[in-house]
Scaffold this motif. Structure first.
Motif, mmCIF file in Angstrom:
data_model
loop_
_atom_site.group_PDB
_atom_site.id
_atom_site.type_symbol
_atom_site.label_atom_id
_atom_site.label_comp_id
_atom_site.label_asym_id
_atom_site.label_seq_id
_atom_site.Cartn_x
_atom_site.Cartn_y
_atom_site.Cartn_z
ATOM 1 N N ILE A 278 -51.704 -0.193 40.929
ATOM 2 C CA ILE A 278 -50.748 0.894 40.701
ATOM 3 C C ILE A 278 -49.537 0.428 39.885
ATOM 4 O O ILE A 278 -49.268 0.977 38.814
ATOM 5 N N PRO A 279 -48.771 -0.582 40.346
ATOM 6 C CA PRO A 279 -47.640 -1.010 39.514
ATOM 7 C C PRO A 279 -48.072 -1.638 38.198
ATOM 8 O O PRO A 279 -47.353 -1.547 37.196
ATOM 9 N N THR A 280 -49.261 -2.254 38.170
ATOM 10 C CA THR A 280 -49.752 -2.865 36.937
ATOM 11 C C THR A 280 -50.053 -1.804 35.884
ATOM 12 O O THR A 280 -49.666 -1.937 34.711
ATOM 13 N N ILE A 281 -50.731 -0.722 36.285
ATOM 14 C CA ILE A 281 -51.033 0.362 35.345
ATOM 15 C C ILE A 281 -49.749 1.056 34.899
ATOM 16 O O ILE A 281 -49.593 1.424 33.730
ATOM 17 N N ILE A 282 -48.804 1.223 35.836
ATOM 18 C CA ILE A 282 -47.519 1.832 35.466
ATOM 19 C C ILE A 282 -46.805 0.982 34.421
ATOM 20 O O ILE A 282 -46.295 1.499 33.416
ATOM 21 N N ALA A 283 -46.766 -0.337 34.636
ATOM 22 C CA ALA A 283 -46.100 -1.237 33.685
ATOM 23 C C ALA A 283 -46.778 -1.187 32.320
ATOM 24 O O ALA A 283 -46.115 -1.116 31.279
ATOM 25 N N SER A 284 -48.107 -1.200 32.325
ATOM 26 C CA SER A 284 -48.863 -1.129 31.065
ATOM 27 C C SER A 284 -48.617 0.197 30.365
ATOM 28 O O SER A 284 -48.420 0.247 29.148
ATOM 29 N N GLY A 285 -48.613 1.280 31.138
ATOM 30 C CA GLY A 285 -48.389 2.597 30.555
ATOM 31 C C GLY A 285 -47.010 2.742 29.949
ATOM 32 O O GLY A 285 -46.844 3.347 28.882
ATOM 33 N N LEU A 286 -46.010 2.169 30.614
ATOM 34 C CA LEU A 286 -44.649 2.238 30.082
ATOM 35 C C LEU A 286 -44.522 1.449 28.783
ATOM 36 O O LEU A 286 -43.869 1.896 27.832
ATOM 37 N N LEU A 287 -45.173 0.280 28.746
ATOM 38 C CA LEU A 287 -45.108 -0.545 27.540
ATOM 39 C C LEU A 287 -45.764 0.165 26.362
ATOM 40 O O LEU A 287 -45.186 0.254 25.272
#
Length: 268
Positions: free
Chosen positions: A194-203
């Motif tokens: 969850i936080p990994t996909i969020i971080a990737s999506g934000l980048l």
């Protein structure tokens, strides 16, 4: 974008994001196998949003506890299971964010998007998963997850930025190596996404925000929806199967695909 390509991208991302077979590796291979052009970062962000929604829906009770714990953690208190879960997810995500930023801004991530790299990572980390799954103990449960294990699994997850490794596969490998049973190890690995996909999506999202037009946004919305439903189906199936089946079928698939890609890459 052709509708068939949109459907293929969404289904591949949705099905393979949470299975230990590498979604990024399959998406990189798709243009070469179909002749389609690369789908672009807008669609990439959209299908990641879809898979993010899927894991949040499937593990909503854990997510809810973690969100409540995050509020408590923000107040400087880590004395509840939810707060400890939130802290563990933060710690587990840091190595991936740092390594991901390094690969992205040095453009090394582009150099790794080759059939040879994907073939080797499919093969090697498939075998590593098999060994960890067969030799790992099963005495630990999700409630035993602490900061030490979160950091170790975060370092395992960092390796998944190499295409073909599989984020879910490598974190499940780390969980089994640490002694978590299959179902709880997979549960932790999915929550870590969850936080990994969020971080990737934000980048990626900040880079493509000005690129999208209405037609592309419609494609993105459809891709996200298809990825959501396919990810829910794949996630539900895998979690049910883990009660009675090991990870060996996924390992066999990885090894066969890895060998095929290496034969193709080296002209055998």
């Amino acid at each position: 974008m052709p509708l068939l390509q949109l459907i293929l991208v969404a289904l591949i991302q949705g099905i393979t994001e949470f299975l230990p077979v590498s979604s990024s590796g399959h998406l990189i291979l798709l243009p070469g196998l179909t002749g389609y052009a690369d789908q672009g970062q807008v669609i990439d962000v959209a299908v990641h949003v879809g898979t993010l929604a899927a894991v949040v829906i499937y593990f909503w009770q854990d997510v809810r506890i973690g969100l409540i714990g995050l509020v408590r953690l923000a107040r400087g208190r880590a004395d509840t299971p939810g707060a400890r879960l939130a802290l563990g997810l933060i710690v587990a995500t840091i190595p991936t964010v740092l390594f991901g930023a390094f690969l992205h801004f040095t453009h090394l991530s582009d150099a790794l998007r080759t059939p040879a790299v994907i073939g080797w990572t499919m093969l090697i980390f498939g075998i590593v998963l098999y060994v960890a799954d067969q030799k790992g103990d099963t005495q630990k449960q999700a409630s035993d997850w602490g900061l030490r294990d979160a950091l170790i699994m975060g370092l395992w997850q960092m390796i998944a930025l190499i295409p073909g490794t599989s984020r879910s596969g490598i974190t499940i490998t780390g969980a089994r190596q640490l002694g978590y049973n299959r179902e709880d190890g997979a549960r932790i690995a999915m929550l870590m996404s969850i936080p990994t996909i969020i971080a990737s999506g934000l980048l990626l999202g900040t880079e493509v925000a000005l690129e999208a037009n209405m037609a592309l946004l419609r494609d993105a919305a459809l891709a996200a929806l298809l990825a959501l439903f396919s990810a829910l189906a794949a996630l539900s199936l895998m979690m049910r199967l883990l009660r009675s089946v090991s990870f060996t079928p996924y390992v066999i698939y990885r090894v066969l695909l890895g060998l095929a890609l290496l034969c193709y890459a080296y002209g055998a």
